[in-house]
Design a protein around this motif. Structure first.
Motif, PDB file in Angstrom:
ATOM      1  N   HIS A  19       0.831  -1.207   0.000  1.00 49.98           N
ATOM      2  CA  HIS A  19       0.000   0.000   0.000  1.00 49.98           C
ATOM      3  C   HIS A  19       0.869   1.263   0.000  1.00 49.98           C
ATOM      4  N   GLY A  20       0.188   2.390  -0.189  1.00 46.68           N
ATOM      5  CA  GLY A  20       0.896   3.680  -0.248  1.00 46.68           C
ATOM      6  C   GLY A  20       0.949   4.150  -1.688  1.00 46.68           C
ATOM      7  N   GLN A  21       1.245   5.432  -1.840  1.00 55.43           N
ATOM      8  CA  GLN A  21       1.181   5.992  -3.202  1.00 55.43           C
ATOM      9  C   GLN A  21       2.444   5.779  -4.011  1.00 55.43           C
ATOM     10  N   THR A  22       3.590   5.605  -3.344  1.00 54.37           N
ATOM     11  CA  THR A  22       4.832   5.612  -4.126  1.00 54.37           C
ATOM     12  C   THR A  22       5.828   4.515  -3.717  1.00 54.37           C
ATOM     13  N   ARG A  23       6.617   4.085  -4.695  1.00 57.69           N
ATOM     14  CA  ARG A  23       7.766   3.208  -4.483  1.00 57.69           C
ATOM     15  C   ARG A  23       8.894   3.687  -5.406  1.00 57.69           C
ATOM     16  N   LEU A 119       7.461   5.065  -8.788  1.00 55.99           N
ATOM     17  CA  LEU A 119       6.310   4.314  -9.310  1.00 55.99           C
ATOM     18  C   LEU A 119       5.108   4.705  -8.473  1.00 55.99           C
ATOM     19  N   TYR A 120       4.000   4.983  -9.127  1.00 47.75           N
ATOM     20  CA  TYR A 120       2.777   5.314  -8.389  1.00 47.75           C
ATOM     21  C   TYR A 120       2.115   4.001  -7.977  1.00 47.75           C
ATOM     22  N   ALA A 121       2.416   3.570  -6.753  1.00 48.49           N
ATOM     23  CA  ALA A 121       2.124   2.205  -6.325  1.00 48.49           C
ATOM     24  C   ALA A 121       0.627   1.883  -6.277  1.00 48.49           C
ATOM     25  N   ASP A 122      -0.146   2.716  -5.583  1.00 48.16           N
ATOM     26  CA  ASP A 122      -1.597   2.455  -5.487  1.00 48.16           C
ATOM     27  C   ASP A 122      -2.215   2.353  -6.878  1.00 48.16           C
ATOM     28  N   ARG A 123      -1.804   3.318  -7.730  1.00 45.91           N
ATOM     29  CA  ARG A 123      -2.345   3.353  -9.085  1.00 45.91           C
ATOM     30  C   ARG A 123      -1.912   2.110  -9.873  1.00 45.91           C
ATOM     31  N   ALA A 124      -0.676   1.672  -9.634  1.00 44.55           N
ATOM     32  CA  ALA A 124      -0.160   0.493 -10.343  1.00 44.55           C
ATOM     33  C   ALA A 124      -0.965  -0.754  -9.960  1.00 44.55           C
ATOM     34  N   LEU A 125      -1.262  -0.903  -8.667  1.00 38.19           N
ATOM     35  CA  LEU A 125      -2.031  -2.080  -8.226  1.00 38.19           C
ATOM     36  C   LEU A 125      -3.415  -2.074  -8.865  1.00 38.19           C
ATOM     37  N   LYS A 126      -4.039  -0.899  -8.844  1.00 40.27           N
ATOM     38  CA  LYS A 126      -5.391  -0.789  -9.416  1.00 40.27           C
ATOM     39  C   LYS A 126      -5.345  -1.139 -10.902  1.00 40.27           C
ATOM     40  N   THR A 127      -4.304  -0.656 -11.581  1.00 37.45           N
ATOM     41  CA  THR A 127      -4.185  -0.886 -13.026  1.00 37.45           C
ATOM     42  C   THR A 127      -3.980  -2.370 -13.330  1.00 37.45           C
ATOM     43  N   VAL A 128      -3.107  -3.020 -12.570  1.00 38.72           N
ATOM     44  CA  VAL A 128      -2.850  -4.452 -12.794  1.00 38.72           C
ATOM     45  C   VAL A 128      -4.136  -5.247 -12.556  1.00 38.72           C
ATOM     46  N   GLN A 129      -4.855  -4.886 -11.492  1.00 40.18           N
ATOM     47  CA  GLN A 129      -6.098  -5.618 -11.184  1.00 40.18           C
ATOM     48  C   GLN A 129      -7.114  -5.425 -12.309  1.00 40.18           C
ATOM     49  N   PHE A 321       9.858  -4.845  -9.162  1.00 39.48           N
ATOM     50  CA  PHE A 321      10.031  -6.061  -9.973  1.00 39.48           C
ATOM     51  C   PHE A 321       8.702  -6.726 -10.302  1.00 39.48           C
ATOM     52  N   GLY A 322       7.582  -6.143  -9.860  1.00 39.22           N
ATOM     53  CA  GLY A 322       6.271  -6.791  -9.998  1.00 39.22           C
ATOM     54  C   GLY A 322       6.034  -7.465 -11.350  1.00 39.22           C
ATOM     55  N   PRO A 323       6.187  -6.742 -12.464  1.00 36.91           N
ATOM     56  CA  PRO A 323       5.875  -7.367 -13.752  1.00 36.91           C
ATOM     57  C   PRO A 323       6.781  -8.558 -14.084  1.00 36.91           C
ATOM     58  N   ILE A 324       8.043  -8.480 -13.696  1.00 30.13           N
ATOM     59  CA  ILE A 324       8.961  -9.570 -14.044  1.00 30.13           C
ATOM     60  C   ILE A 324       8.749 -10.760 -13.097  1.00 30.13           C
TER      61      ILE A 324
END
Ligand SMILES: Cc1cc2nc3c(=O)[nH]c(=O)nc-3n(C[C@H](O)[C@H](O)[C@H](O)COP(=O)(O)OP(=O)(O)OC[C@H]3O[C@@H](n4cnc5c(N)ncnc54)[C@H](O)[C@@H]3O)c2cc1C
Length: 358
Positions: A19-23, A119-129, A321-324
């Protein structure tokens, strides 16, 4: 049967590690194998941005500082140079011209990993889902996996029902060992609570992402663990600076752990290196790391049931590394040759520390 992803909590949630907005995203690593994986990973994040029409990455650069002659600092420098990653080496004379409002400690070197960023983390999770669902995947949140029964067909029991699948991927973060226990396997994982600290700018905007202030990594401070930070962005006027370590905790009772010795170290670091910040955190939030003994990930098949694959122990640096990681876990499930040498991530490296009852 469609691909299903099950999450214990209602999504999005703040109970785990993502969670959180950034990584931070970066190629600056001591080990070549991470830098190699990041080459493709940047491309996969960009592909996701294009496919979803969403901005997930902002280039800021990563300022790496540390005792110039130390092994940690030199290893990062060597890896970046060997792999021809664009960097800028700063010296004491031009440092403050490039990086205002930061004091470079005596004896410290400084370099910038130019392609690094946020990386905009929250947004990335939402996008992947969202993309997973678009491709036919089904997400079931607020549903607890209570049992995983191995076999040629794996039976997964949850609070809402029973699923049967040819293969199962377990990525349960801080709860990994609880789920793997059903399969007779225990990994040497330690869950620690991280105090996520935000520090107020004395002059608003002086460490802001819009002023092109970079992310940073301090490889050593008072001979302790790394300290890292991101430019002010997610909360107006506050810069995120954290200590890369914490106290052991139970993920179900995270906030019972109240040790603040890391915050004392951070206060001294902020007072010493960031004169434009108030050296007392304005906001402290919580997050969890799941550490392996060598701080490298675990990506492997179950030693007795090859159709159970797991990713765990991301040790506080797995987000980028999420996508890889997704690609590699998919290759393991399909029995394909993994795109990268997985030996640093296999469980056999732990040998006597891995408990398998099977
Ligand atoms: C403060 C902080 C800063 C970080 N900074 C960076 C950074 O700058 N760059 C970077 O690359 N990485 C960073 N990381 C690390 C990164 O965020 C983690 O490596 C990553 O988020 C780990 O994700 P995970 O999927 O393993 O765990 P989680 O995100 O915790 O996901 C585990 C999931 O498993 C589910 N689950 C568990 N048990 C069950 C069950 N029984 N039934 C159903 N579902 C279950 C939970 O619902 C949860 O959603 C940071 C981490 C923290 C805490």
């Amino acid at each position: 049967m469609p691909y299903s992803a099950v999450s214990l909590f209602v999504l999005p949630h703040t109970r785990g590690s993502s969670h959180g907005q950034t990584r931070i995203i970066r190629k600056a690593y001591q080990q070549d194998f991470y830098t190699h994986m990041m080459e493709e990973c940047y491309e996969l994040w960009a592909q996701l941005e294009r496919e979803a029409g969403v901005k997930l990455y902002r280039q800021t650069g990563l300022l790496v500082m540390g005792p110039e002659e130390s092994q940690g600092y030199q290893m990062i420098k060597n890896t970046l140079q060997k792999n021809k990653v664009p960097i800028e080496i700063l010296n004491r004379d031009n440092f403050s011209q490039h990086i205002p409002n930061v004091n470079l400690a005596l004896g410290d070197g400084a370099m910038v990993d130019i392609t690094a960023g946020v990386l905009y983390a929250d947004r990335a999770l939402k996008t992947v889902q969202r993309q997973f669902e678009k491709l036919g995947g089904v997400i079931r949140d607020n549903e607890q996996v209570t049992d995983v029964k191995p076999g040629p067909v794996v039976t997964v029991t949850t609070s809402a029902g029973v699923y049967r699948a040819k293969s199962v991927v377990v990525t349960a973060g801080p709860w990994a060992n609880r789920l793997l226990a059903h399969t007779g396997l225990q990994l040497p994982l330690t869950v620690v609570k991280i105090n996520v600290c935000y520090w107020k700018e004395k002059v608003p905007g002086s460490y802001n992402v819009k002023q092109r202030f970079p992310c940073f990594l301090l490889t050593e401070f008072e001979e302790t663990k790394d300290i890292y930070g991101l430019p002010s962005n997610e909360y107006p006027g506050l810069m995120k600076i954290c200590y890369h370590g914490g106290s052991e905790t139970n993920p179900d009772q995270r906030d019972k752990t109240t040790n603040r010795s890391d915050i004392d170290i951070l206060q001294r670091c902020v007072a010493c290196c960031f004169p434009g910040l108030v050296p007392e955190p304005a906001v402290v939030e919580s997050c969890l790391y799941t550490l392996t003994p060598d701080h490298h990930f675990v990506l492997d098949c179950h030693p007795s049931h090859s159709n159970i694959v797991f990713g765990a122990g991301f040790s506080g640096h797995g987000f980028k590394f999420g996508p890889i990681i997704g690609k590699l876990l998919c290759e393991l499930v399909l029995g394909e040759v993994p795109s990268y040498d997985l030996s640093p991530f296999r469980i056999r490296r732990f040998q006597d520390k891995t408990k398998s009852a099977l």
